[in-house]
Design a protein around this motif. Structure first.
Motif, mmCIF file in Angstrom:
data_model
loop_
_atom_site.group_PDB
_atom_site.id
_atom_site.type_symbol
_atom_site.label_atom_id
_atom_site.label_comp_id
_atom_site.label_asym_id
_atom_site.label_seq_id
_atom_site.Cartn_x
_atom_site.Cartn_y
_atom_site.Cartn_z
ATOM 1 N N PHE A 125 19.546 14.964 -32.995
ATOM 2 C CA PHE A 125 19.700 16.492 -33.103
ATOM 3 C C PHE A 125 19.817 17.220 -31.749
ATOM 4 O O PHE A 125 20.521 17.918 -31.538
ATOM 5 N N ASP A 126 18.839 16.751 -31.037
ATOM 6 C CA ASP A 126 18.752 17.556 -29.597
ATOM 7 C C ASP A 126 18.609 16.958 -28.527
ATOM 8 O O ASP A 126 18.434 17.244 -27.407
ATOM 9 N N GLY A 127 18.698 15.503 -28.510
ATOM 10 C CA GLY A 127 18.692 14.742 -27.363
ATOM 11 C C GLY A 127 17.419 14.449 -26.698
ATOM 12 O O GLY A 127 17.085 13.589 -25.645
ATOM 13 N N ARG A 128 16.437 14.687 -27.445
ATOM 14 C CA ARG A 128 14.864 14.592 -26.987
ATOM 15 C C ARG A 128 14.567 13.157 -27.137
ATOM 16 O O ARG A 128 15.180 12.501 -28.211
ATOM 17 N N PRO A 129 13.544 12.442 -26.636
ATOM 18 C CA PRO A 129 13.346 11.241 -27.077
ATOM 19 C C PRO A 129 12.653 11.030 -28.420
ATOM 20 O O PRO A 129 11.676 12.116 -28.588
ATOM 21 N N VAL A 130 12.973 10.036 -28.926
ATOM 22 C CA VAL A 130 12.020 9.726 -30.204
ATOM 23 C C VAL A 130 11.538 8.311 -30.091
ATOM 24 O O VAL A 130 12.019 7.256 -29.628
ATOM 25 N N ARG A 131 9.974 8.377 -30.178
ATOM 26 C CA ARG A 131 9.424 7.305 -29.758
ATOM 27 C C ARG A 131 8.892 6.607 -31.201
ATOM 28 O O ARG A 131 8.095 7.382 -31.805
ATOM 29 N N VAL A 132 9.270 5.228 -31.405
ATOM 30 C CA VAL A 132 8.463 4.832 -32.844
ATOM 31 C C VAL A 132 7.700 3.641 -32.190
ATOM 32 O O VAL A 132 8.010 2.745 -31.524
ATOM 33 N N GLN A 133 6.279 3.739 -32.389
ATOM 34 C CA GLN A 133 5.068 2.981 -32.038
ATOM 35 C C GLN A 133 4.691 2.224 -33.381
ATOM 36 O O GLN A 133 4.723 2.577 -34.391
ATOM 37 N N ALA A 172 8.553 14.861 -26.484
ATOM 38 C CA ALA A 172 8.966 13.635 -27.332
ATOM 39 C C ALA A 172 8.584 13.625 -28.776
ATOM 40 O O ALA A 172 7.362 14.171 -28.998
ATOM 41 N N ALA A 173 9.438 13.176 -29.587
ATOM 42 C CA ALA A 173 9.144 13.009 -30.914
ATOM 43 C C ALA A 173 8.523 11.988 -31.051
ATOM 44 O O ALA A 173 9.228 10.714 -31.215
ATOM 45 N N SER A 174 7.053 11.530 -31.628
ATOM 46 C CA SER A 174 6.480 10.261 -31.481
ATOM 47 C C SER A 174 5.917 9.961 -32.907
ATOM 48 O O SER A 174 5.166 10.696 -33.664
ATOM 49 N N TYR A 175 6.297 8.842 -33.272
ATOM 50 C CA TYR A 175 5.831 8.502 -34.936
ATOM 51 C C TYR A 175 5.169 7.084 -34.317
ATOM 52 O O TYR A 175 5.579 5.929 -33.944
ATOM 53 N N GLY A 176 3.722 6.997 -35.495
ATOM 54 C CA GLY A 176 3.040 5.878 -35.174
ATOM 55 C C GLY A 176 1.657 6.341 -36.032
ATOM 56 O O GLY A 176 1.077 7.172 -35.964
ATOM 57 N N ALA A 177 1.292 5.098 -36.417
ATOM 58 C CA ALA A 177 -0.107 5.221 -37.369
ATOM 59 C C ALA A 177 -1.162 5.160 -36.323
ATOM 60 O O ALA A 177 -1.090 4.410 -35.270
ATOM 61 N N GLY A 178 -2.261 6.144 -36.786
ATOM 62 C CA GLY A 178 -3.612 5.844 -35.968
ATOM 63 C C GLY A 178 -4.436 4.965 -36.661
ATOM 64 O O GLY A 178 -4.276 4.108 -37.385
ATOM 65 N N ILE A 179 -5.709 4.888 -35.994
ATOM 66 C CA ILE A 179 -6.819 3.949 -36.330
ATOM 67 C C ILE A 179 -7.014 4.230 -38.084
ATOM 68 O O ILE A 179 -7.142 3.049 -38.756
ATOM 69 N N GLU A 180 -6.896 5.575 -38.511
ATOM 70 C CA GLU A 180 -7.493 5.532 -39.776
ATOM 71 C C GLU A 180 -6.058 5.130 -40.836
ATOM 72 O O GLU A 180 -6.642 5.171 -42.147
ATOM 73 N N ASN A 181 -5.257 4.932 -40.398
ATOM 74 C CA ASN A 181 -3.950 4.995 -41.473
ATOM 75 C C ASN A 181 -3.017 3.669 -41.110
ATOM 76 O O ASN A 181 -2.077 3.687 -41.520
ATOM 77 N N SER A 182 -3.583 2.743 -40.111
ATOM 78 C CA SER A 182 -2.873 1.615 -39.850
ATOM 79 C C SER A 182 -3.218 0.467 -40.716
ATOM 80 O O SER A 182 -4.254 -0.199 -40.807
ATOM 81 N N GLN A 183 -2.005 0.109 -41.464
ATOM 82 C CA GLN A 183 -2.069 -1.263 -42.353
ATOM 83 C C GLN A 183 -0.896 -2.066 -42.246
ATOM 84 O O GLN A 183 0.232 -1.580 -41.858
ATOM 85 N N TRP A 184 -0.987 -3.138 -42.675
ATOM 86 C CA TRP A 184 -0.012 -4.309 -42.492
ATOM 87 C C TRP A 184 -0.115 -4.858 -44.050
ATOM 88 O O TRP A 184 -1.231 -5.479 -44.381
ATOM 89 N N TYR A 185 1.088 -5.129 -44.757
ATOM 90 C CA TYR A 185 1.159 -5.666 -46.080
ATOM 91 C C TYR A 185 1.961 -6.944 -46.051
ATOM 92 O O TYR A 185 3.201 -6.662 -45.443
#
Length: 303
Positions: A143-151, A26-39
């Motif tokens: 592109f290839d049918g793999r799961p894309v995960r947006v967290q 899976a291609a996973s996208y999400g911020a970690g502890i060190e770079n999670s911000q809300w504006y």
């Protein structure tokens, strides 16, 4: 070769820390502890809470004046295939053993804003974040049918959401799209404003007083075709003046208001009741004034 291998390991490590690489293909996208911000961006017109999703784009809560809360994803490039995706709230990695909670199927569309949730689903995402969970959208890739995960990360969300709530409490009752064109109906032979009419005009006044870019308020009076043309012209002028006088009494500057009376010249319907009206149109700085067109029942003057 050793240098290239070391660069690859460093690149992979960096990608993992940003959530760009996930197990099981899976291609996973999400911020970690060190770079999670809300504006938070706030005004009386709109409150917007934005979260950067590294490698993917943005997750946005938006509440426009006069509308309900929405949530959308905005991608830098179209990564997900259009169709039906899954929305769940799941525990972050530091909370093992907590079962994910499905929120249902969601529509993924083409373009740079593939996901848009209604108010109910948006509030479910909010509740998940406030509970310390990570809302996650999953859909096949283009592109290839793999799961894309947006967290969507819950880290640093709660304090900004409280500020966001304070912003929404001060929103105007309406937005520009809702008041740019308004219509006040009249009974036959009448020039009187009803309580409902005053509510509509009060919303227009609130917006005009808050938006310094409004440079013109057009007030156009109309009548039906019953009676003489001279009488209808006078009646349409009285209707326009009734609206303009109310706007001025509530604080709209007189030099912003342009009053015009058209009598029965521009009907919009074969029903007389539809033609007994005063139209109000707002114009902002930089907007190109529309050409006036009046072609029988299908047209109406600008305003």
């Amino acid at each position: 070769m050793a240098t290239s291998s070391r660069k690859f390991r460093l690149g992979l490590s960096g990608a993992l820390s940003l959530g760009l690489v996930a197990p099981a293909g899976a291609a996973s996208y999400g911020a970690g502890i060190e770079n999670s911000q809300w504006y938070l961006a706030e005004s009386v017109f709109e409150c917007t809470l934005v979260h950067q999703v590294p490698g993917y784009g943005k997750a946005v809560f938006r509440h426009r004046a006069g509308e309900q809360l929405t949530f959308f994803l905005e991608s830098e490039s179209p990564l997900m295939r259009p169709g039906r995706g899954d929305l769940v709230v799941e525990a972050p990695v530091w909370r093992p053993g907590v079962a994910p909670r499905p929120l249902g199927k969601v529509s993924i569309s083409d373009g740079n804003r593939p996901l848009l949730l209604d108010s109910r689903q948006s509030m479910a995402v909010v509740q998940g974040l406030l509970a310390g969970m990570r809302p996650t959208v999953t859909r096949e890739s283009w592109f290839d049918g793999r799961p894309v995960r947006v967290q969507v990360s819950n880290i640093n969300f709660t304090p900004q959401f409280h500020s966001y709530q304070a912003c929404t409490a001060n929103l105007l009752p309406v937005n520009y799209d809702q008041v740019q064109r308004s219509r006040i109906p009249f009974a036959s032979g009448s020039t009187s404003l009803s309580a409902r009419d005053r509510e509509v005009l009060d919303d227009i006044v609130a917006f005009v007083l808050a938006d310094p870019t409004i440079e013109r308020v057009f007030v156009d009076g109309h009548s039906d075709r019953l009676g003489s043309r001279i009488d209808n012209r006078a009646l349409s002028e009285q209707r326009a003046n009734a609206v303009a006088d109310y706007l001025k009494a509530r604080g709209v500057a007189e030099d912003l208001i342009t009053v015009r009376a058209h009598g029965d010249q521009y009907p919009v319907s074969r029903r007389p009741a539809d033609n007994r009206r005063t139209n109000i149109r707002l114009q902002r700085q930089g907007e190109r004034p529309e050409l006036q067109q009046a072609n029988g029942y299908g047209g109406e003057s600008a305003g």
